[in-house]
Design an enzyme around this catalytic site. Sequence first.
Site, PDB file in Angstrom:
ATOM      1  N   ASN A 164     -10.563  -0.306  -0.481  1.00 63.93           N
ATOM      2  CA  ASN A 164      -9.118  -0.178  -0.276  1.00 63.93           C
ATOM      3  C   ASN A 164      -8.420  -0.499  -1.600  1.00 63.93           C
ATOM      4  OD1 ASN A 164      -6.416  -0.485   0.365  1.00 63.93           O
ATOM      5  ND2 ASN A 164      -6.766  -1.734   2.184  1.00 63.93           N
TER       6      ASN A 164
ATOM      7  N   CYS B 122       0.816  -1.229   0.000  1.00 61.78           N
ATOM      8  CA  CYS B 122       0.000   0.000   0.000  1.00 61.78           C
ATOM      9  C   CYS B 122       0.843   1.270   0.000  1.00 61.78           C
ATOM     10  CB  CYS B 122      -0.931   0.031   1.205  1.00 61.78           C
ATOM     11  SG  CYS B 122      -2.100  -1.314   1.229  1.00 61.78           S
TER      12      CYS B 122
ATOM     13  N   HIS C  79      -4.344   6.961   3.948  1.00 59.41           N
ATOM     14  CA  HIS C  79      -4.602   5.736   3.189  1.00 59.41           C
ATOM     15  C   HIS C  79      -6.005   5.242   3.502  1.00 59.41           C
ATOM     16  CE1 HIS C  79      -4.266   1.915   1.342  1.00 59.41           C
ATOM     17  NE2 HIS C  79      -4.049   1.215   2.440  1.00 59.41           N
TER      18      HIS C  79
HETATM   19  N1  ACO Z   1     -18.989 -10.154   6.694  1.00 54.77           N
HETATM   20  C1  ACO Z   1     -19.506 -10.614   7.850  1.00 54.77           C
HETATM   21  N2  ACO Z   1     -18.741 -11.056   8.854  1.00 54.77           N
HETATM   22  C2  ACO Z   1     -17.418 -11.049   8.703  1.00 54.77           C
HETATM   23  C3  ACO Z   1     -16.803 -10.586   7.508  1.00 54.77           C
HETATM   24  C4  ACO Z   1     -17.650 -10.148   6.485  1.00 54.77           C
HETATM   25  N3  ACO Z   1     -17.183  -9.671   5.315  1.00 54.77           N
HETATM   26  N4  ACO Z   1     -15.479 -10.698   7.637  1.00 54.77           N
HETATM   27  C5  ACO Z   1     -15.244 -11.200   8.872  1.00 54.77           C
HETATM   28  N5  ACO Z   1     -16.407 -11.414   9.496  1.00 54.77           N
HETATM   29  C6  ACO Z   1     -16.624 -11.940  10.842  1.00 54.77           C
HETATM   30  C7  ACO Z   1     -15.472 -12.803  11.316  1.00 54.77           C
HETATM   31  O1  ACO Z   1     -15.627 -14.125  10.846  1.00 54.77           O
HETATM   32  C8  ACO Z   1     -15.615 -12.704  12.805  1.00 54.77           C
HETATM   33  O2  ACO Z   1     -16.643 -13.579  13.221  1.00 54.77           O
HETATM   34  P1  ACO Z   1     -16.512 -14.410  14.593  1.00 54.77           P
HETATM   35  O3  ACO Z   1     -16.406 -13.354  15.680  1.00 54.77           O
HETATM   36  O4  ACO Z   1     -17.749 -15.206  14.632  1.00 54.77           O
HETATM   37  O5  ACO Z   1     -15.257 -15.203  14.446  1.00 54.77           O
HETATM   38  C9  ACO Z   1     -16.121 -11.282  13.016  1.00 54.77           C
HETATM   39  O6  ACO Z   1     -16.665 -10.858  11.755  1.00 54.77           O
HETATM   40  C10 ACO Z   1     -15.032 -10.301  13.436  1.00 54.77           C
HETATM   41  O7  ACO Z   1     -13.901 -10.471  12.562  1.00 54.77           O
HETATM   42  P2  ACO Z   1     -12.610  -9.591  12.718  1.00 54.77           P
HETATM   43  O8  ACO Z   1     -11.617  -9.973  11.675  1.00 54.77           O
HETATM   44  O9  ACO Z   1     -12.164  -9.631  14.127  1.00 54.77           O
HETATM   45  O10 ACO Z   1     -13.233  -8.159  12.390  1.00 54.77           O
HETATM   46  P3  ACO Z   1     -12.596  -6.736  12.544  1.00 54.77           P
HETATM   47  O11 ACO Z   1     -13.489  -5.885  13.332  1.00 54.77           O
HETATM   48  O12 ACO Z   1     -11.154  -6.789  12.934  1.00 54.77           O
HETATM   49  O13 ACO Z   1     -12.652  -6.180  11.037  1.00 54.77           O
HETATM   50  C11 ACO Z   1     -11.159  -5.842   9.175  1.00 54.77           C
HETATM   51  C12 ACO Z   1     -11.941  -6.855  10.030  1.00 54.77           C
HETATM   52  C13 ACO Z   1     -12.176  -4.954   8.487  1.00 54.77           C
HETATM   53  C14 ACO Z   1     -10.352  -6.602   8.140  1.00 54.77           C
HETATM   54  C15 ACO Z   1     -10.267  -4.990  10.077  1.00 54.77           C
HETATM   55  O14 ACO Z   1      -9.525  -5.820  10.946  1.00 54.77           O
HETATM   56  C16 ACO Z   1      -9.299  -4.153   9.288  1.00 54.77           C
HETATM   57  O15 ACO Z   1      -9.674  -3.248   8.589  1.00 54.77           O
HETATM   58  N6  ACO Z   1      -7.992  -4.401   9.434  1.00 54.77           N
HETATM   59  C17 ACO Z   1      -6.966  -3.604   8.795  1.00 54.77           C
HETATM   60  C18 ACO Z   1      -6.907  -3.783   7.311  1.00 54.77           C
HETATM   61  C19 ACO Z   1      -5.772  -2.949   6.793  1.00 54.77           C
HETATM   62  O16 ACO Z   1      -5.574  -1.821   7.182  1.00 54.77           O
HETATM   63  N7  ACO Z   1      -4.970  -3.486   5.912  1.00 54.77           N
HETATM   64  C20 ACO Z   1      -3.748  -2.775   5.551  1.00 54.77           C
HETATM   65  C21 ACO Z   1      -3.707  -2.369   4.213  1.00 54.77           C
HETATM   66  S1  ACO Z   1      -4.190  -3.633   3.087  1.00 54.77           S
HETATM   67  C22 ACO Z   1      -2.840  -3.919   2.078  1.00 54.77           C
HETATM   68  O17 ACO Z   1      -1.742  -3.637   2.407  1.00 54.77           O
HETATM   69  C23 ACO Z   1      -3.100  -4.642   0.775  1.00 54.77           C
END
Ligand code: ACO
Length: 328
Positions: A285, A115, A255
Site C-alpha cells: 500500500n 491515500c 486504490h
Molecule cells: N502477521 C500475523 N498476524 C497478524 C498480523 C501480521 N502482520 N497483523 C495482525 N495479526 C493478527 C492480529 O493480532 C489478530 O490476532 P488475534 O485474532 O489473535 O487478536 C489477527 O491477526 C487478526 O487481526 P485483524 O486486524 O482483525 O486482521 P484483518 O483480517 O482485519 O486484517 C488488515 C488486517 C490487513 C489491516 C485489514 O484490516 C485491512 O486491510 N484493513 C484496511 C486497511 C486500509 O484499507 N487502510 C486504508 C488505507 S491506508 C492509509 O490511508 C495510509
Amino acid sequence: MQRPFAMITGMGHAHGSRLVPNEMLEELMDTTDEWIVTRTGIKQRWWSEEGEYASVLAERAARNAIEEAGVTPEQIDGIIIGTVTGDMKFPSTANFLQARLGADNAFSFDLSAACSGWVYGLSLAESLIATGKGKRILVVGVEILTSMTDMSDRSTAVLFGDAAGAALLEVSDGQAGLLSTYMGSNGKLAELLWAPSGGSRFGITPVVRAAGKEHLLMKGRHVYTHAVRAMADATQQALDLAGLQPEEIDFLVPHQANIRIIQATVERFGFPQDRVIINIDRFGNTSTASIPIALDEARRQGRIKPGHKVVMTVFGGGFTWASGVIQF
Ligand code: ACO
C-alpha cells in the site's frame, strides 16, 4: 469550454530502493508470508533508503512525467503534491520539488488527504485548468510511510511501501481527459486511521510517546469495512457523473490497500479480472502514490491504451475518498 477540460500528457513513478519481501519481515517481526498474502495480497514492498525522502522520490516520478509530455520545467504553471509524509512541516514538499525541477514559473503547494491525495490533486488541477489558472499542472502523490510506521506493530508494518506517482495535466484536446471527478470525506471517523502527533494538538513529547500516539495508528477492521463501502460508492459516483455504465469502462484502477477490498469493489460492478489493474503484490500500500503508479505501469505495459476509459477509486485516512473517469 466543454468537458474534458484537462488531459494527462505524461506520467511517471518511482519507489524506494530497498526491496522488502514478506520473508524479510518474517525475520523482523512475528508474522508470516502466508498471513500477509492471505489477508492483504502483498508479497513485497519497497522501502526508502537513507536520503530517499519525499521530494527525492517525487522528483524521479515527476521527471518521467515531464519527459513523456515533452515539456520543459519552466513551462509548468503549478505543482500540487498530495502527501502526509512530506520532507518537513514547512515549506511544502511541492516547493522543494519546484526547486529541484527548476520549475521557476510554477506556484506550488501540498494538500493533505492521505491515500486520496493524488486523486484530490487531479480534481483540483482540472478545476484550475478549467478556470484558466494554469495550462500545465503537475500532480504528484508521494508517501514515505515508513517514516511514521511503528515497526513493532505488525498489523501496520507489513502493509506500506514508499513511492511516488506523477502526472502532468494539460488543456484537453477535446477528446482525451477527465470525464468526471468526485471527492468526499468524513472527519468524524478520523481516529480510526491517523497519525496524531507532531502537530499543534499533540507534540512529540514523552507523554505522547508513552500513550503510543507517535506513529500511524489504524483500526484495520473498521477501516476495512468503511473502505469497501466508500470505494464502491465512489466508483458509482464517478460513473454517474460521466454518464457511463460499468461495461463501457475498459479498466478499473482501485486504490491498492488490500486485495480483499479490491475484490469487493470488483464484484459489486462485475468487472472481469482482466479489466482490473492490480499491483499490490509488488508495491504494497503506497497510499497516495498507489493510483498513479497503477495507471502509469498499465500504460507503459500497453494495457491501458489511447482511447481507453478508466475508472479510478480510492479511500484513505480522514476519512477521505475520491474517484474519477479518465479517457486516455
Ligand atoms: N502477521 C500475523 N498476524 C497478524 C498480523 C501480521 N502482520 N497483523 C495482525 N495479526 C493478527 C492480529 O493480532 C489478530 O490476532 P488475534 O485474532 O489473535 O487478536 C489477527 O491477526 C487478526 O487481526 P485483524 O486486524 O482483525 O486482521 P484483518 O483480517 O482485519 O486484517 C488488515 C488486517 C490487513 C489491516 C485489514 O484490516 C485491512 O486491510 N484493513 C484496511 C486497511 C486500509 O484499507 N487502510 C486504508 C488505507 S491506508 C492509509 O490511508 C495510509
